[in-house]
Design a protein around this motif. Structure first.
Motif, PDB file in Angstrom:
ATOM      1  N   ALA A 124       0.829  -1.208   0.000  1.00 53.52           N
ATOM      2  CA  ALA A 124       0.000   0.000   0.000  1.00 53.52           C
ATOM      3  C   ALA A 124       0.859   1.252   0.000  1.00 53.52           C
ATOM      4  CB  ALA A 124      -0.929  -0.012   1.224  1.00 53.52           C
ATOM      5  N   ARG A 127       1.793   1.972  -3.511  1.00 56.82           N
ATOM      6  CA  ARG A 127       0.603   2.384  -4.264  1.00 56.82           C
ATOM      7  C   ARG A 127       0.177   3.799  -3.888  1.00 56.82           C
ATOM      8  NH1 ARG A 127      -2.298  -1.406  -2.638  1.00 56.82           N
ATOM      9  NH2 ARG A 127      -3.602  -0.311  -1.147  1.00 56.82           N
ATOM     10  N   HIS A 130      -4.100   6.985  -1.794  1.00 60.25           N
ATOM     11  CA  HIS A 130      -5.331   7.045  -2.566  1.00 60.25           C
ATOM     12  C   HIS A 130      -5.237   6.244  -3.860  1.00 60.25           C
ATOM     13  CE1 HIS A 130      -6.516  10.156   0.239  1.00 60.25           C
ATOM     14  NE2 HIS A 130      -5.415  10.831  -0.041  1.00 60.25           N
ATOM     15  N   GLY A 131      -4.160   5.482  -4.037  1.00 61.31           N
ATOM     16  CA  GLY A 131      -4.016   4.701  -5.257  1.00 61.31           C
ATOM     17  C   GLY A 131      -4.972   3.519  -5.277  1.00 61.31           C
ATOM     18  N   LEU A 132      -5.377   3.120  -6.465  1.00 68.51           N
ATOM     19  CA  LEU A 132      -6.295   2.004  -6.610  1.00 68.51           C
ATOM     20  C   LEU A 132      -5.531   0.690  -6.473  1.00 68.51           C
ATOM     21  CD1 LEU A 132      -8.487   3.240  -9.611  1.00 68.51           C
ATOM     22  CD2 LEU A 132      -9.037   3.285  -7.176  1.00 68.51           C
ATOM     23  N   GLU A 133      -6.102  -0.233  -5.737  1.00 66.98           N
ATOM     24  CA  GLU A 133      -5.492  -1.539  -5.557  1.00 66.98           C
ATOM     25  C   GLU A 133      -5.828  -2.433  -6.734  1.00 66.98           C
ATOM     26  OE1 GLU A 133      -5.240  -5.074  -2.189  1.00 66.98           O
ATOM     27  OE2 GLU A 133      -7.001  -3.789  -2.310  1.00 66.98           O
ATOM     28  N   SER A 134      -4.834  -3.134  -7.243  1.00 68.65           N
ATOM     29  CA  SER A 134      -5.074  -4.070  -8.327  1.00 68.65           C
ATOM     30  C   SER A 134      -6.011  -5.170  -7.842  1.00 68.65           C
ATOM     31  CB  SER A 134      -3.749  -4.673  -8.797  1.00 68.65           C
ATOM     32  OG  SER A 134      -3.971  -5.781  -9.633  1.00 68.65           O
ATOM     33  N   PRO A 135      -6.928  -5.642  -8.701  1.00 66.67           N
ATOM     34  CA  PRO A 135      -7.845  -6.710  -8.257  1.00 66.67           C
ATOM     35  C   PRO A 135      -7.125  -8.003  -7.931  1.00 66.67           C
ATOM     36  CG  PRO A 135      -8.036  -6.311 -10.624  1.00 66.67           C
ATOM     37  CD  PRO A 135      -7.196  -5.207 -10.063  1.00 66.67           C
TER      38      PRO A 135
END
Length: 237
Positions: A124, A127, A130-135
């Motif tokens: 995290a 990332r 506020h970055g989007l987490e990969s699925p």
């Protein structure tokens, strides 16, 4: 005579009123000019303060640059001095029962480092808040951690100097790594390691573990291994 005095007083009164009006207008203009001057002085003071801060920041940056430049020169001199030294001949450093396992153990360490880098990349912190987490991040992190959790058996075997324990640990890891590339279940380790093939290739570390298993295979007469010190610095095979 009375009319003349009245006219004179009227003229004087008009002049006085006109002078008063002019004085009031002039005073207002003077106040506005003074206020504009004060505002300009305050703005100039802010600009001067900003310039001083920029100068201080520039001086600090210059000092850091000078320090880094000196460090670079020292490292360069050290590198050049080290480059003139004769190359150190490779010596076996990890020996078990007279078997040189330095290259294979080094490959295992390199694999651990690659896994650590991949874990950091998926973290995290990397990332951002506020970055989007990969699925797939949670599954990739699961399998990255899973591929290291039995390395403690390798360490215990090396510490104990047991060929049998080291071979068993490597065989367990090999079976795990082979299963990773075949799993198509809901957790799907195969897809994770296909995505991570560039960052964490399993081929090299698997080859190293197979080499360890081959080197530590029991003698044809079935004689077992004997515990010996696991690490011998500067020992020869």
């Amino acid at each position: 005579m009375n009319i003349f005095l009245i006219l004179l007083m009227t003229v004087l009164a008009g002049w006085a009123i006109l002078a008063t009006v002019l004085a009031v207008a002039w005073a207002g203009r003077l106040r506005r000019t003074r206020q504009d001057h004060e505002d300009a002085q305050a703005l100039n003071a802010r600009y001067r303060a900003a310039v001083r801060r920029l100068e201080e920041h520039a001086a600090a940056s210059l000092a850091r640059f000078d320090a880094l430049h000196r460090e670079y020169l020292e490292l360069k001199r050290s590198s050049e001095a080290g480059g003139r030294e004769p190359a150190e001949p490779p010596l076996p450093l990890v020996v078990i029962d007279s078997l040189d396992l330095s290259g294979e153990i080094g490959s295992l360490f390199e694999h651990v480092a690659r896994v650590a880098v991949a874990v950091r990349t998926h973290s995290a912190y990397t990332r951002g808040h506020h970055g989007l987490e990969s699925p797939h991040a949670r599954y990739d992190l699961l399998w990255l951690a899973d591929c290291l959790h039995t390395f403690d058996r390798v360490g215990k075997a090396l510490a104990g100097g047991s060929q049998r324990a080291l071979a068993a640990a490597c065989e367990e890891l090999l079976s795990m790594y082979d299963a990773y590339l075949k799993d198509g279940s809901g957790y799907d380790s195969r897809a994770s390691f296909q995505r991570l093939a560039t960052q964490v290739p399993l081929g090299g570390v698997s080859d190293a573990m197979r080499a360890i298993v081959m080197k530590t295979a029991p003698a044809p007469d079935g004689a077992g291994s004997r515990p010996v010190p696991a690490v011998a610095a500067g020992a020869t095979a």
